[in-house]
Design an enzyme around this catalytic site. Sequence first.
Site, PDB file in Angstrom:
ATOM      1  N   GLU A   1      -4.570  -4.849   4.075  1.00 22.41           N
ATOM      2  CA  GLU A   1      -4.869  -6.262   3.859  1.00 22.41           C
ATOM      3  C   GLU A   1      -6.363  -6.570   3.988  1.00 22.41           C
ATOM      4  O   GLU A   1      -6.928  -7.277   3.150  1.00 22.41           O
ATOM      5  CB  GLU A   1      -4.056  -7.140   4.821  1.00 22.41           C
ATOM      6  CG  GLU A   1      -2.589  -7.272   4.446  1.00 22.41           C
ATOM      7  CD  GLU A   1      -1.740  -6.071   4.866  1.00 22.41           C
ATOM      8  OE1 GLU A   1      -2.278  -5.153   5.525  1.00 22.41           O
ATOM      9  OE2 GLU A   1      -0.537  -6.060   4.547  1.00 22.41           O
TER      10      GLU A   1
ATOM     11  N   HIS B   1       8.018 -12.441  10.495  1.00 24.47           N
ATOM     12  CA  HIS B   1       8.015 -12.763   9.065  1.00 24.47           C
ATOM     13  C   HIS B   1       8.279 -14.238   8.803  1.00 24.47           C
ATOM     14  O   HIS B   1       8.716 -14.601   7.719  1.00 24.47           O
ATOM     15  CB  HIS B   1       9.061 -11.934   8.317  1.00 24.47           C
ATOM     16  CG  HIS B   1       8.667 -10.517   8.078  1.00 24.47           C
ATOM     17  ND1 HIS B   1       8.575  -9.597   9.081  1.00 24.47           N
ATOM     18  CD2 HIS B   1       8.323  -9.862   6.941  1.00 24.47           C
ATOM     19  CE1 HIS B   1       8.204  -8.437   8.579  1.00 24.47           C
ATOM     20  NE2 HIS B   1       8.039  -8.568   7.276  1.00 24.47           N
TER      21      HIS B   1
END
Lengths: 326, 348
Positions: free
Chosen positions: A59, A128
């Site tokens: 990322e 999440h």
Amino acid sequence: MKTTYREAMRAAIRDAMRRDERVFLMGEDVGRYGGGFAVSLGLLEEFGPSRIRDTPLSEAGFVGAGIGAALGGMRPIVEVMTVNFSLLALDQIMNNAATLLHMSGGQFNVPLVIRMTTGGGRQLAAQHSHSLEGWLAHIPGLRILAPATVEDARGMLWTALEDPDPVLIFEHGSLYNVAGELADDAGAVDIDTAAVRRPGADVSLITYGGTLPTTLDAADALAGEGIEAEVLDLRTLRPLDDAAILATVAKTHRAVVVDEGWRSGSLSAEVSARITESAFYDLDAPVGRVCSVEVPVPYAKHLELATLPSVERIVAAAREAVGSHG
Amino acid sequence: MTEHDAAQAIAADPEHVRGLLRQMVRVRRLEEQCVELYSAAKIRGFLHVYIGEEAVAAGVMSALRADDAVVATYREHGHALLRGVSASAIMAEMYGHAEGCCRGRGGSMHLFDAATRFYGGNAIVAGGLPLAVGLALADRMSGRDRVTVCFFGEGAMAEGEFHESLNLAALWGLPVLFCCENNLYAMGTALDRSESQTDMALKASAYEVSAWAVDGMDVLAVEEAARRAVDAVRAGGGPHFLELRTYRFRAHSMFDPELYREKAEVERWMERDPIALLRTALEASGELAADQWDALEREVGAEMAAAVEFAEGGTLEPVEKLTRFVYSEREPTARESGDRAPGVRGSR
């Protein structure tokens, strides 16, 4: 035509890719897999692997590369699969994307768009389900968008790509399958203003993104009780459309802010503070807030539902606001 | 580089080698001046000087084309200067003046310059590497044969962003030259106390990147290696990596009492001062007469004196302009976007 939020987002990417050869999409599984949430399904076949660019699980690396590519003249759309993973790229977002223009005395702007899913409601548990757009909205130098309708899913991306500075688009995971009517000629929309999604005179429900449908449902329920709620969709979380917020409060004199983020230090806190700072004497009741319960989002369905803002909690907060007399 | 090789390089182009000496002296004198001004409280914040490491920037910059890009660290005064940013603009920036290269917004750690494609001035260790990868990706996607050079210390090689960047650059075959300035200390932590693999070139080569180590105190060796690497990168050979073995003569910053290393170690390295080494080699070859050295010193001294004078005469950015450059100053309209030229744009 009838379309879904997911299809509208895909149409927006396709449109941008066709309009400007500097635009490309980069992220984890955006190509062969078709996108973690199937937003980019089919785009690899149309545009090829250079412009629909699969990345490793890096990322910080690929968000930073997006910043560098933007500095180098491209118009990258970087997809970070979820806001949870974007924490691994926070250094690049905060220390580079948001600061380069200022640190360089105006020499280097970063025309980058970062898209990511946000929010809970799908039993994905604590790692999440974060709603961290309020955190990101804290940072000067960024523009933060939260499309909540198919029109905005279709129209915000192109306007974001035209922005000379970094824009983050938060797509609530529960919205992708939501269907709506979209005009055949739907195109770019503004990314500066909030929008009244339902007019009403009794109380203002101020929200954005994934909680817009919930809030509209709550407004319907309130209507059954004779309470007409005005629903304001913030759309852009930074910079906030102060004028629209103050206008709805001036009209209804009561406000409840609905925000899936945790209450402490949240976007709802900011909205509430601005109302108190600038519209205190318009208020007939204290500003109410409906936020997520301050707990890491749990897996079990009943616990998760109890964590997130619900129609019942919004209705209760609206009733309390209306029941108060100034 | 052996004495023989150095002598050959000098004989081949003495003017060029004297130019390299001048570049190193410019960096040295600029920074000596900075340290003095810091003590006089004219410069504040963090100040990290490059003294001892000048051969690295001088050698690498000499191998670049004007349209290449440079990404550097917070110890970047020398890189900025040798990339072509004027000593005056750098000094004014350190004074926090509006005439500085970043209008006083950046300071010592954040020098930027669009005209020379100098992308900072990055003060998060390893944070500049992904930017370099992206700049190179833009060149690759646009079919340009430019090279992006990225400087970082050996400390950055313990960071995740180093590994992510090397992997991305190698995976996509991007035109980046990674220059590891190995000065043996990440602030105060010695390399062998912080990284399991201390052979930096070996570590980089795990990513299938051509990598080798170079004597970073020998500007001729650095230049030769950089030329070879830059040529290979430009020719489509994918990313390359140089480990430039060097040493920082001064403290990490102005706040560092240097408790972590022995004076004797510093003194040993100072015997290999890159400026003294090249000066001696030039003199031995009969290519640097005493009056030539004196002239060089005089000219560089005048340049730095002028820079200080420029900075002293600078102005403060009006506080009313404090929030400029948070966002670009002109919002585009839908119609304009198709006409906008690609490339770096400043805000107007």
